[in-house]
Write an enzyme that holds these catalytic residues in place. Structure first.
Site, short mmCIF file in Angstrom:
data_model
loop_
_atom_site.label_atom_id
_atom_site.label_comp_id
_atom_site.label_asym_id
_atom_site.label_seq_id
_atom_site.Cartn_x
_atom_site.Cartn_y
_atom_site.Cartn_z
N SER A 150 -11.75 -6.87 6.53
CA SER A 150 -12.78 -6.24 5.75
C SER A 150 -13.24 -7.27 4.73
CB SER A 150 -12.19 -5.02 5.05
OG SER A 150 -13.18 -4.06 4.86
N ARG A 191 -1.91 -6.96 12.18
CA ARG A 191 -2.89 -6.34 13.07
C ARG A 191 -3.42 -7.33 14.10
NH1 ARG A 191 -6.38 -1.80 10.17
NH2 ARG A 191 -4.65 -0.43 9.61
N ARG A 196 -0.38 2.20 13.10
CA ARG A 196 -1.07 1.00 12.62
C ARG A 196 -1.02 0.81 11.10
NH1 ARG A 196 -7.00 0.95 12.82
NH2 ARG A 196 -7.63 2.69 11.55
N HIS A 197 -0.16 1.57 10.43
CA HIS A 197 -0.03 1.40 8.98
C HIS A 197 1.37 0.92 8.59
CE1 HIS A 197 -3.69 3.94 8.82
NE2 HIS A 197 -3.93 3.26 7.72
N ARG A 255 0.84 -1.20 0.00
CA ARG A 255 0.00 0.00 0.00
C ARG A 255 0.87 1.25 0.00
NH1 ARG A 255 -5.04 -2.06 2.41
NH2 ARG A 255 -5.20 -4.05 1.31
N GLU A 287 0.46 4.14 0.73
CA GLU A 287 -0.28 5.14 1.49
C GLU A 287 0.70 5.89 2.37
OE1 GLU A 287 -4.29 4.88 4.29
OE2 GLU A 287 -3.50 3.09 3.33
N GLU A 298 -10.07 -2.33 13.39
CA GLU A 298 -10.43 -3.19 12.28
C GLU A 298 -9.28 -4.14 11.95
OE1 GLU A 298 -9.89 -1.83 8.34
OE2 GLU A 298 -9.88 -4.00 8.14
#
Lengths: 580, 580
Positions: free
Chosen positions: B502, B554, B343-344, B335, B337, B499
């Protein structure tokens, strides 16, 4: 009424019934009628016919006793004929085959009712009152019968014949014994008499690849289309199949190939876990190229650059320094090698392991463990995946894979391998790496001599191995003028004469590692940004260790005798292929 | 002789003995001596002293009864004192601890002889005749005693105290019972009396990170160094630890974290395999960005471009069209991002699964299976990894993870979740996605109400989910002006209010998929090069299906209550970190 194997029909009725001509009066013939007048009459007739057809259709629908029992489901799986609270449990064909295998032939509705989802392999009308479908679910196929009756309309029979192959349907059916075993399906002693038939997802009528064509082997060599031996149908090229891979993968032998592939990965982990290996996830994204710098993919990384790992090699070793003393990994590795051969991929699955040496002077502890690992995988494939193996080999005819006697894997030194080749008349250098043809030839010689398709070549020349390879202490430094002379504590594993694994004892002392980096035939700088963390790790202490990396797709390819490694990758990647 | 716990020494002798002054005559004092003369004499004295020292050293070496029994091994693991045919089997400390637990205290040499490799945790001299070492191997530590005797020289004792911590050694030792249990080691009822001691790999004396410092929790917030509560030693920042990750990972709780991580992956596969899922490997290299095009890493690919998969989402679904009806995958996802949060990660391990719906109108079949999967993982961690869990929680103090009663996982609709938040006074929109703080707050409310740290939020608003998500049939299309109004057949799973998964039912009919792609809040073109193969796949038929993707790191982070997801990645990757 039960019919099977599409027996000769008493009377064949055209399935697309011609609409009856309705209501149009025949006018008197007048020689002088103008063209325009003719056109007008024609249009009027057509409109009248259309109206009559519509009325008839409406009438037919109103009269259709089965109207709630068939049709196409909406995107959410709903149909006006199905109450939203109608939740009949679904079954699997495999369970049906097992549970009802002793069902005897029975009259209409006399038999167990089942509901299942399946793929339509094909559907053909026998008459206006009777159609046959072949329904498929995983490895199982069953014949389905759609027969008109008081409770099942001819419209529903017609509908069943209009469903394109590869559509997914849900059927409510009565399971019965056919008069004679059905020859064309895997479930031969049962057939499904359909009561309700809904399309979950309708396939296009024209698909770019027929599953029947995907069921055949790829052309023997190159990419040109070939005629099949049996029927003159073209043999579709590998390229066309890969372009339509999601259809290609429906071929049953392809399902089997990937069952076996999953099995190899599982057997790999299973064996190593019982030998106290811990599974790891090493990074694919690296800050600098590490293993030489060639053949590495570059990634744009937040305005800077990253590189894709060519193997978990350096990280496996770094974890040995961290006291992760036995590690394994199953994950993708990336090679930016512009090789368009039948055995190269740019992305493949690495099965990697690394372990401390209990005795720092005996790396053969690891060679033995790896040999046992491979035997465990081969034997596991034989016992757990014989059905899948046979299925694939029925398409790609190849000799059974010859295994050595337990614990007797032929382990030759590189020098012994060279001697065998020379004795066979091959002109090969004592200390040169083997070419692919020479490897295959040696494989054939080993098979002849030892009766095994699997063998190990040990103690490769130091000069042909990477910088981190432990030199053979007996020959290292003997030639003062050439620090890369002599052999090394390294080994390759072969299946059918092709390399599937490369491994070695690695250098564990930082000072010696730096020395070897500098004196290697392709020198690397220990302060290189991609290597400095690696070198530093050893400065904090490291056990003696060895390991290896196996190509998962190569094992699958060579176990099954597939002609191309791409067949062992779901969505293969090569220099010219990134899709689908 | 057996001493333990470094008891008060009778007499402490300096370990670095001052060399005795040898042979220099003391000249008569002459007041008029020149400076140069003085210098000359000084140099002569020094030379003489050096010669005497060397001679003494040589003499000492010649007289050293232990000279073959200690020293540094060469890069190949050899030592002049070890015959090349000396192959004593090596043992593991865990086996030693178990096998000899009932050994009684014995005199010198009276006890089992063992040989093992270990890491030197520390080494300290008690006297010139006695030293203690703490030796470590995986989770076990044992006290080693090096005591001078007729057969073990003072030189060897001195050598033992000179070995830097973290060096790897191989020891030959006699196992005995200590007078009193050793408090500082995990093996308390045994100690190893060393007979031979060789360094396999010597660590640098100064390491950039102390393992003892790595054994403590990271600073509570931010990156600034903090003083420890107990002793005022600085608490090393996460950044420093990650810069020296190979040393950091030696901390025992880090070993435990990655034991648990491997366990989660294994439990995931184990459960799904028993439910007939097939393991797949989908490609990481894509020909075009697929999921929207944002947050995707670009790769240079033979003069063109490739992209790194953000998830196996599209490939899992394409395989459903290929009749791979239950698939799972464990692999890296990427990712791009630019999120620098706790948490990333830019690269993490995805645990993915996808399956056909047996009943095309009931996606809760999949939600139930996923709930059971998670419970299986949690219970497996409890039973198989309690030791590791306790070890980590002894460092990062966190409440035990509260599990729901079997089969009673709280499953709330999104609307119910919103209602709970509103009731609690949170200002939140009915159809907006939840913010991270709101998610955490809802987690706390659910824990309070249902006593579970694990729960499911079902039926998310359609507008906040990806284009391939199946709309909720009950609310889709009710607002003619907004095709993205209403809910969807989608769900998120939460641990401690964060989370971890998903998932959703996906659209399986090509025409509806294309419609949703065009009408989505972020419309995508079905003919987009990264999507056309995906859309085509459904045109050849597809079962109704649903699935989900779980972030492995996670789960580990939230199970253990770690303050940062980087602690659950061996070599974490974020926008500013690509090394080591």
């Amino acid at each position: 009424m039960s019919e099977n194997n599409a027996p000769p029909a008493e009377k064949v009725v055209p399935l697309t019934e011609e609409p009856k001509e309705g209501g149009g009066e025949k006018g008197p013939s007048k020689g002088a009628l103008k063209k325009a007048q003719k056109e007008k009459e024609k249009a009027e007739k057509a409109a009248a016919r259309k109206a009559a057809e519509d009325a008839q259709k409406k009438q037919a629908e109103a009269n259709d006793v089965s109207k709630n029992d068939y049709g196409e489901l909406d995107p959410f799986g709903r149909h006006p004929g199905i109450p939203s609270n109608d939740k009949v449990p679904r079954v699997k064909l495999a369970a049906v085959a097992e549970q009802f295998q002793d069902t005897t032939h029975a009259e209409e509705n006399d038999g167990p009712h089942v509901v299942f989802t399946a793929t339509v392999a094909n559907s053909r009308g026998q008459s206006a009152k009777l159609a046959f479908m072949e329904l498929e679910q995983e490895y199982n196929t069953i014949q389905a019968v759609v027969a008109a009756s008081d409770t099942l309309s001819r419209q529903m029979v017609k509908f069943s014949t209009s469903i394109p192959s590869q559509s997914r349907v849900v059927v409510h059916a009565v399971i019965k014994k056919p008069k004679e075993p059905v020859k064309s399906t895997t479930i031969q002693n049962l057939e499904a008499h359909i009561k309700k038939l809904y399309i979950v997802c309708k396939a296009d009528a024209q698909l770019p690849l027929q599953v029947a064509d995907a069921e055949r082997p790829i052309p023997v060599e190159g990419e040109e289309e070939q005629k099949g031996e049996d029927d003159g149908r073209p043999i579709v090229t590998l390229n066309t199949r890969l372009n339509n891979r999601t259809i290609d993968l429906r071929a049953r032998h392809n399902q089997a190939i990937f069952g076996i592939k999953a099995g190899v990965a599982e057997l790999f982990r299973e064996f190593l876990k019982t030998h106290a290996f811990k599974e790891i996830q090493s990074p694919a994204l690296l800050g600098a190229p590490s293993e030489g710098g060639a053949n590495v993919f570059e990634v744009s990384y937040f305005g800077g650059k990253a590189y894709l790992a060519q193997s978990p090699q350096l990280y496996k070793q770094m974890l040995i320094t961290s006291n992760f003393l036995r590690v394994m990994e199953v994950g993708p590795v990336f090679r930016a090698e512009n090789s368009n051969t039948a055995r190269h991929l740019t992305e493949f699955t690495g099965l990697d392991m690394e372990m401390e040496l209990l005795d720092e002077t005996n790396y053969h502890e690891v060679v033995s463990l790896l040999e046992n690992l491979m035997l465990y995988i081969f034997n596991g494939l034989r016992t757990r995946y014989s059905k899948e193996t046979d299925l694939v080999r029925s398409i790609y005819h190849v000799e059974d894979f010859k295994l050595p006697e337990a614990g007797k894997v032929p382990r030759l030194t590189f020098a012994e391998g060279i001697a065998m080749l020379k004795e066979d008349g091959v002109d090969v250098g004592e200390m040169d790496d083997l070419s692919t043809p020479d490897e295959k030839r040696l494989g054939a010689l080993v098979l002849k001599k030892y009766g095994s398709d699997f063998y190990v070549l040990d103690k490769y020349p130091l000069a042909v191995r990477p910088f981190y390879t432990m030199p053979d202490p007996a020959t290292y430094g003997q030639d003062a003028s050439n620090p890369n002379a002599g052999y090394s504590n390294s080994y390759d594993f072969f299946m059918r004469g092709q390399e599937i694994m490369s491994g070695a004892q690695r250098i564990h002392q930082a000072a010696f590692l730096e020395k070897r980096m500098r004196e290697h035939v392709s020198p690397v700088d220990p302060n290189n940004p991609g290597l400095k963390d690696y070198v530093s790790a050893f400065k904090a202490g490291c056990n003696a260790h060895a390991g290896g990396g196996i190509g998962l797709e190569r094992i699958v390819m060579l176990w099954l005798g597939l002609p191309n490694v791409r067949l062992a990758s779901l969505f293969p990647r090569d220099p010219t292929r990134l899709a689908p």
